[in-house]
Structure formats: structure tokens, C-alpha cells
Scaffold this active site. Structure first.
Site, mmCIF file in Angstrom:
data_model
loop_
_atom_site.group_PDB
_atom_site.id
_atom_site.type_symbol
_atom_site.label_atom_id
_atom_site.label_comp_id
_atom_site.label_asym_id
_atom_site.label_seq_id
_atom_site.Cartn_x
_atom_site.Cartn_y
_atom_site.Cartn_z
ATOM 1 N N HIS A 221 1.009 -1.145 0.132
ATOM 2 C CA HIS A 221 -0.106 0.065 0.053
ATOM 3 C C HIS A 221 0.912 1.311 0.062
ATOM 4 O O HIS A 221 0.234 2.375 -0.085
ATOM 5 C CB HIS A 221 -0.920 0.063 1.219
ATOM 6 C CG HIS A 221 -0.200 0.309 2.521
ATOM 7 N ND1 HIS A 221 0.446 -0.744 3.247
ATOM 8 C CD2 HIS A 221 -0.203 1.502 3.493
ATOM 9 C CE1 HIS A 221 0.925 -0.247 4.099
ATOM 10 N NE2 HIS A 221 0.596 0.979 4.183
HETATM 11 C C1 UD1 Z 1 -2.098 5.160 6.230
HETATM 12 C C2 UD1 Z 1 -0.861 5.628 6.793
HETATM 13 C C3 UD1 Z 1 0.066 4.514 6.615
HETATM 14 C C4 UD1 Z 1 -0.278 3.406 7.035
HETATM 15 C C5 UD1 Z 1 -1.598 2.914 6.117
HETATM 16 C C6 UD1 Z 1 -1.874 1.690 7.098
HETATM 17 C C7 UD1 Z 1 -0.601 8.300 6.558
HETATM 18 C C8 UD1 Z 1 0.260 9.258 5.704
HETATM 19 N N1 UD1 Z 1 -0.402 6.810 5.937
HETATM 20 O O1 UD1 Z 1 -1.781 5.121 4.699
HETATM 21 O O2 UD1 Z 1 1.496 5.014 7.276
HETATM 22 O O3 UD1 Z 1 0.636 2.299 6.742
HETATM 23 O O4 UD1 Z 1 -2.480 4.089 6.630
HETATM 24 O O5 UD1 Z 1 -3.068 1.228 6.553
HETATM 25 O O6 UD1 Z 1 -1.162 8.474 7.511
HETATM 26 N N2 UD1 Z 1 -9.237 4.698 1.863
HETATM 27 C C9 UD1 Z 1 -10.197 3.802 2.006
HETATM 28 N N3 UD1 Z 1 -10.865 3.581 3.243
HETATM 29 C C10 UD1 Z 1 -10.500 3.820 4.369
HETATM 30 C C11 UD1 Z 1 -9.207 4.807 4.445
HETATM 31 C C12 UD1 Z 1 -8.694 4.806 3.198
HETATM 32 O O7 UD1 Z 1 -10.610 3.395 1.017
HETATM 33 O O8 UD1 Z 1 -11.159 3.643 5.359
HETATM 34 C C13 UD1 Z 1 -8.509 4.686 0.800
HETATM 35 C C14 UD1 Z 1 -8.792 6.049 0.260
HETATM 36 O O9 UD1 Z 1 -8.780 6.141 -1.323
HETATM 37 C C15 UD1 Z 1 -7.681 7.050 0.536
HETATM 38 C C16 UD1 Z 1 -6.480 5.875 0.452
HETATM 39 O O10 UD1 Z 1 -7.089 4.769 0.866
HETATM 40 O O11 UD1 Z 1 -7.545 8.242 -0.157
HETATM 41 C C17 UD1 Z 1 -5.357 6.392 1.473
HETATM 42 O O12 UD1 Z 1 -5.848 6.665 2.770
HETATM 43 P P1 UD1 Z 1 -4.993 7.491 3.914
HETATM 44 O O13 UD1 Z 1 -5.605 7.393 5.188
HETATM 45 O O14 UD1 Z 1 -4.617 8.817 3.245
HETATM 46 O O15 UD1 Z 1 -3.522 6.575 3.760
HETATM 47 P P2 UD1 Z 1 -3.195 5.149 3.652
HETATM 48 O O16 UD1 Z 1 -2.535 4.707 2.337
HETATM 49 O O17 UD1 Z 1 -4.214 4.259 4.178
#
Ligand code: UD1
Length: 378
Positions: A221
Site C-alpha cells: 500500500h
Molecule cells: C495510512 C498511513 C500509513 C499506514 C496505512 C495503513 C499516512 C500518511 N499513511 O496510509 O502510514 O501504513 O495507513 O493502512 O497516514 N481508503 C479507503 N478506506 C479507508 C481509508 C482509506 O478506501 O477507510 C483509501 C482512500 O482512497 C484513501 C486512501 O485509501 O484516499 C489512502 O488513505 P490514507 O488514510 O490517506 O492513507 P493510507 O494509504 O491508508
């Protein structure tokens, strides 16, 4: 720096202690780290205020972890959701400032290195609220990782640093952090693993997912691996090489799933939805190998003795290389091939110091001491 030994519970267990510290969690890896700390505080009669920012909101990334890890329902849910880093961080800052002004907590406790961690630290520091950082001092020395920026900023603003690993002490000291604020307490995420290990059921999950024979688990991811088509193609080629030796199962985070699928991941691995804590750890515990770009999984596999190939150029968790079962293979298919031929060499040299299931107790002890010191000053 202090090495904290657990104890003192008897003193605190018999009375309820008033505390309005706020513990902030927001994303999946926070939940496993916070659960043992909250439980250890509760055992001491302390009920901190739990805030879920809503950075992760899908049931499979959030609710299921609260249920399985027996985390109490958050007192506040901020619902900040997804967005660019600026959008998400801005939403976090606004929501957290409002809450901190209402509650006026005596301390804010933050976990790990996600955007919720950074935002809570920045907000608290501007309001002159002391900050405790759980999992302080880890460094990949790679500022292209958003988490590295979050770690450096959070540590520079924190007043208490709880470290999981000895090299974190040197990292903090080199950045000018006062050693008196550093507490070497062990690894609370490993507390969670050890507490739930009896409930890992490799055979059940293998049957449920229809897996036959030896298998590897894949998680991907990181933006550097999934945010563009070329990077996704490279990691899928790495997986194709690994899939010649074992069946691959990939519970994929929603981030990047579409790009990995476009790069053909489904042809080399069985892609499944993200799993809850118990299913995921059950799957890992029966695996021959794990291929990942996660940070926490490098630690979990080291404790379980499962070979881990990390598809990154660096790690903020070097103890998993020197003592654990981890090897950095980057995104070089030949390096993956070579490592897959030699998984037997990734045996590990024992569990790192203080990864003994008592980190939450040690952290709670320091926090409880701070609370009673503050009480006696009032
Ligand atoms: C975040 C953390 C990362 C951690 C990861 C674990 C930061 C910068 N990154 O990354 O360190 O390893 O979590 O999972 O904080 N999304 C969904 N559903 C959700 C949440 C996210 O579909 O419940 C999708 C969305 O498209 C979103 C993308 O994932 O834009 C990224 O989510 P985000 O929370 O920004 O970062 P992660 O990649 O999850």
C-alpha cells in the site's frame, strides 16, 4: 533515558484516578498499538479519552479492529476521511483544535507515524498541551516517505518519547531530543500479538480462503509502490517471480488496489479484501513467507519467525533485519528470486529486547506517574 520495568499497579489499581488525557488514533496500525496501553491504564483505574479521527473509516480497516482488540468505543469520532495530504491534515488540524479547546486535556498521547499522529502533535503543541509519542525515534532516513516526515515532526514536538527499540534512542538524541524524555518500553504492537496469538487459526483461514499447499502473504500500500503504473508493474513482476514457488494471497488495502489490478496482480496472486486483525494474523502465522511494504508487519513476522521480504529500499525498523526475519529486497525481481531460494536463512536471532508483551504496562506506568505528579502539584 529510563528502561521502565512494569509494576506499581497494586498502588494505583485500588483507586480511580481522574485523567483527561486524550489518546488519538485514526488509522489501522494505530489500533494495535493503542489497545494494550488503554487496557493497562484501565487496569490502573484510569479512563483516558479516546479520539478516533476517522482517517480510516471502512469497517474492514477500522470497526473490526475495535471489536477484535476490545478497544472501548471512542469518546469522540471526528470523521475526517480521505484526501490529499494537505486536505486530510488540514481537516485533522481543524477538528482536533476544536476538540482540544473544548476538552483542554492535560496531555495528548499519539501513536505511530500516520497523518493523524502528526496533526494531533502539531495541534497540541500550538495549544501548549504536553505530548507523549508511542513508537518514537524510528527513522528510515527517507524523507520521500510521508511517515518519515510525520515521525520527525511528531518527535520534535513531543515531551515524552516511548521507544520500541534501542537504536531509536540514538536517533532521537542525534536530533537533540533530551534523553530524560525517552523511555525504552518495548513494543505495544507485539503486546497485542502475544495477547491474541492463541486465537490465530491458520488452518481455519486457509480453509476459508481455499488455499492449498505452502503459501505466501502479500500486502502492498506504500505510495512508492502503488501510486503509479510503472511502480505497480515492478512490484507485480516481483510477485510473479515469488509465485513460482508458493501460492500468493494478497489482502489488499483499498489504496492502490485498482493500479495493482491493472498491472495484473490477480494473475499472480489471489486477491482478497482487507482482513481483520485475527484473520490477517492467522493467515500470516501459517505462511511460508510474507512479501510486504508495511512497517508493522516486518515486526510481527520477526516475532512469529516467518521470513519477511520487504519490498522497499529501506526500513525504519532495522532491528528486524539484524535480529528478526526481515530482508530488504527493494523492487528488484532478481533479489526476490534470490531471497525466495534462500528463505531458510531468514531464521531470526530471537525476539528483540522488551518485546515481551508488557510494553503497554510500562507506558501506562510512566503516564500514571505523570498523572499523579500533576495531581500532587494541583
Ligand atoms: C495510512 C498511513 C500509513 C499506514 C496505512 C495503513 C499516512 C500518511 N499513511 O496510509 O502510514 O501504513 O495507513 O493502512 O497516514 N481508503 C479507503 N478506506 C479507508 C481509508 C482509506 O478506501 O477507510 C483509501 C482512500 O482512497 C484513501 C486512501 O485509501 O484516499 C489512502 O488513505 P490514507 O488514510 O490517506 O492513507 P493510507 O494509504 O491508508
Amino acid at each position: 533515558m529510563r528502561i521502565v520495568s512494569p509494576g506499581g499497579e497494586a498502588l494505583l489499581a485500588c483507586r480511580r484516578v481522574s485523567d483527561n488525557s486524550i489518546h488519538v488514533v485514526g488509522a489501522r496500525p494505530n489500533f494495535m498499538k493503542a489497545a494494550p496501553v488503554i487496557r493497562a491504564l484501565e487496569r490502573r483505574g484510569i479512563e483516558p479519552i479516546l479520539v478516533h479521527t476517522g482517517q480510516h473509516y471502512d469497517a474492514r480497516l477500522s470497526d473490526i479492529f475495535f471489536e477484535q482488540l476490545q478497544l472501548p468505543r471512542p469518546h469522540h469520532y471526528l470523521g475526517v476521511g480521505s484526501g490529499s495530504h494537505a486536505e486530510q491534515t488540514a481537516a485533522l488540524l481543524l477538528a482536533l483544535e476544536k476538540l482540544f479547546l473544548e476538552v483542554r486535556p492535560e496531555r495528548v498521547v499519539v501513536y505511530g507515524d500516520v497523518n493523524s499522529t502528526l496533526a494531533a502533535a502539531v495541534t497540541a503543541s500550538k495549544l501548549e498541551i504536553p505530548i507523549a509519542h508511542v513508537e518514537a525515534g524510528l527513522r528510515s532516513f527517507d524523507r520521500s516517505m510521508p511517515e518519515e516526515i510525520n515521525r520527525v515532526v511528531t518527535d520534535s514536538l513531543s515531551n515524552l518519547h516511548f521507544v520500541t527499540s534501542p537504536e531509536a534512542i540514538g536517533n532521537l538524541a542525534r536530533e537533540g531530543v533530551s534523553v530524560s524524555s525517552i523511555h525504552f518500553v518495548g513494543n505495544p504492537m507485539i503486546d497485542t500479538l502475544l495477547a491474541f496469538q492463541e486465537r490465530f487459526e491458520a488452518d481455519r483461514i486457509r480453509e476459508e480462503l481455499g488455499i492449498e499447499g505452502p503459501y505466501g502473504v502479500v500486502t502492498l500500500h506504500r505510495p512508492s509502490n502503488v501510486d503509479d503504473a510503472e511502480a505497480a508493474a515492478r512490484v507485480v513482476e516481483c510477485l510473479r517471480r515469488a509465485s513460482k514457488r508458493v501460492t500468493l494471497i494478497a489482502p489488499l488495502h483499498p489504496r492502490g488496489r485498482a493500479r495493482l489490478e491493472a498491472a495484473g496482480i490477480s494473475q499472480v496472486a489471489q486477491v482478497v479484501e482487507p482482513l481483520g486483525y485475527l484473520d490477517f494474523m492467522s493467515l500470516v502465522s501459517g505462511a511460508s513467507v510474507v512479501l510486504t511494504d508495511s512497517g508493522g508487519i516486518q515486526e510481527e513476522t520477526s516475532v512469529l519467525g516467518i521470513p519477511c521480504l520487504t519490498l522497499r529500499e529501506n526500513t525504519e525498523r532495522p532491528i528486524t533485519l539484524s535480529q528478526g526475519t526481515n530482508r530488504l529486497v527493494g523492487t528488484d525481481p532478481d533479489a526476490v528470486d534470490e531471497a525466495m531460494h534462500d528463505l531458510g536463512s531468514l531464521q531470526g536471532r530471537g525476539v528483540p529486547p522488551l518485546w515481551d508483551g508488557r510494553a503497554g504496562e510500562r507506558i501506562a506506568q510512566v503516564l500514571a506517574d505523570e498523572i499523579s505528579d500533576a495531581g500532587s502539584r494541583r
